[in-house]
Enzyme design. Sequence first.
Site, mmCIF file in Angstrom:
data_model
loop_
_atom_site.group_PDB
_atom_site.id
_atom_site.type_symbol
_atom_site.label_atom_id
_atom_site.label_comp_id
_atom_site.label_asym_id
_atom_site.label_seq_id
_atom_site.Cartn_x
_atom_site.Cartn_y
_atom_site.Cartn_z
ATOM 1 N N GLU A 1 0.663 6.757 -6.670
ATOM 2 C CA GLU A 1 -0.251 7.927 -6.625
ATOM 3 C C GLU A 1 0.119 9.307 -6.617
ATOM 4 O O GLU A 1 -0.338 10.050 -7.281
ATOM 5 C CB GLU A 1 -1.226 7.556 -5.509
ATOM 6 C CG GLU A 1 -2.518 8.293 -5.458
ATOM 7 C CD GLU A 1 -3.298 7.984 -4.092
ATOM 8 O OE1 GLU A 1 -3.536 9.104 -3.234
ATOM 9 O OE2 GLU A 1 -3.774 6.810 -4.065
ATOM 10 N N LYS B 1 0.642 -1.179 0.063
ATOM 11 C CA LYS B 1 0.059 0.043 -0.054
ATOM 12 C C LYS B 1 0.812 1.206 -0.092
ATOM 13 O O LYS B 1 0.463 2.255 -0.721
ATOM 14 C CB LYS B 1 -0.815 0.004 1.325
ATOM 15 C CG LYS B 1 -1.924 1.206 1.419
ATOM 16 C CD LYS B 1 -2.662 1.461 0.216
ATOM 17 C CE LYS B 1 -3.773 2.233 0.267
ATOM 18 N NZ LYS B 1 -3.644 3.521 1.044
#
Length: 310
Positions: free
Chosen positions: A181, A174
Amino acid sequence: MQLGLIGLGKMGGNMAERLRRAGHEVVGYDRAPGKRDVDSLEGLVGALSAPRVVWVMVPAGDPTRQTVRELGELLEPGDVVVDGGNSKFTDDKVHAEILGEKGIGYVDAGVSGGVWGLENGYALMVGGSAEDVAKVQPVFDALKPPSPTDEAGEPIPGAGFVHAGPVGAGHYAKMVHNGIEYAMMQAYGEGYELLAAVDLVEDVPGVVASWTQGTVIRSWLLDLLVRALQEDPTLEKISGYAEDSGEGRWTVMEAIDNAVPMPAIAASLFARFSSRQEDSPTMKAVAALRNQFGGHAVHGVRAEEVERPA
């Protein structure tokens, strides 16, 4: 199955609702009254049947650490704790050891999907033993998006969920996801700025919207930028100040420790730092140097700004 969920904010509350829609029983606890089903951690543990699964969805850092330690005093051997927050992967080993001494399992779950996860589902990256992950699997199956299908209509395995490895692997995955991102958002932002800077392009929101179909840069993030421009075509209502969650920093530090070049992600992180400076000391120095070596003009600070208190 039955699940205890701690933290009923934007993410946790939506996750509880999605699980209930799938037929699971959720016992929710939050420090704030309102949505919660019980008023204490003791009450939550007491409302669950053994072997229990308790999902922690509170802010990373001390709030999560304290909650995990408290659960270690309340749960029993065979129970499992899931940390679904954005904890640093190094915390996971500590949590697993604390709980493991008491026979309690531990799973770290990186969760992506934001406020849209209730309807669209959540992408899940988990770490832990196969035995502990299996105990939570019905919950993972309910939270993840529906499996996409191939041309023959067969489900494509693996989409939206991965058992990434042992404890810590979920949050590590993550972390890297969030680093990527950062870079994607930075690229979209820079492209938007260039479009808006020229007179030639008359419909900037329209150009961005046109990219959402058929192009190689289409993505959900691009869809969200289109949504933002529909609400505010010139983004006048938004300040250019961007926080960082910490995961971008962790990604860059891991890249340094492992000698992995990450120029795009690193640059996107530093750009967020720049966004917080009203008057960049770095650019002051650059302007002064240009003036010194080349006699280039320097823009002085207006008198009223000199007098303005910090």
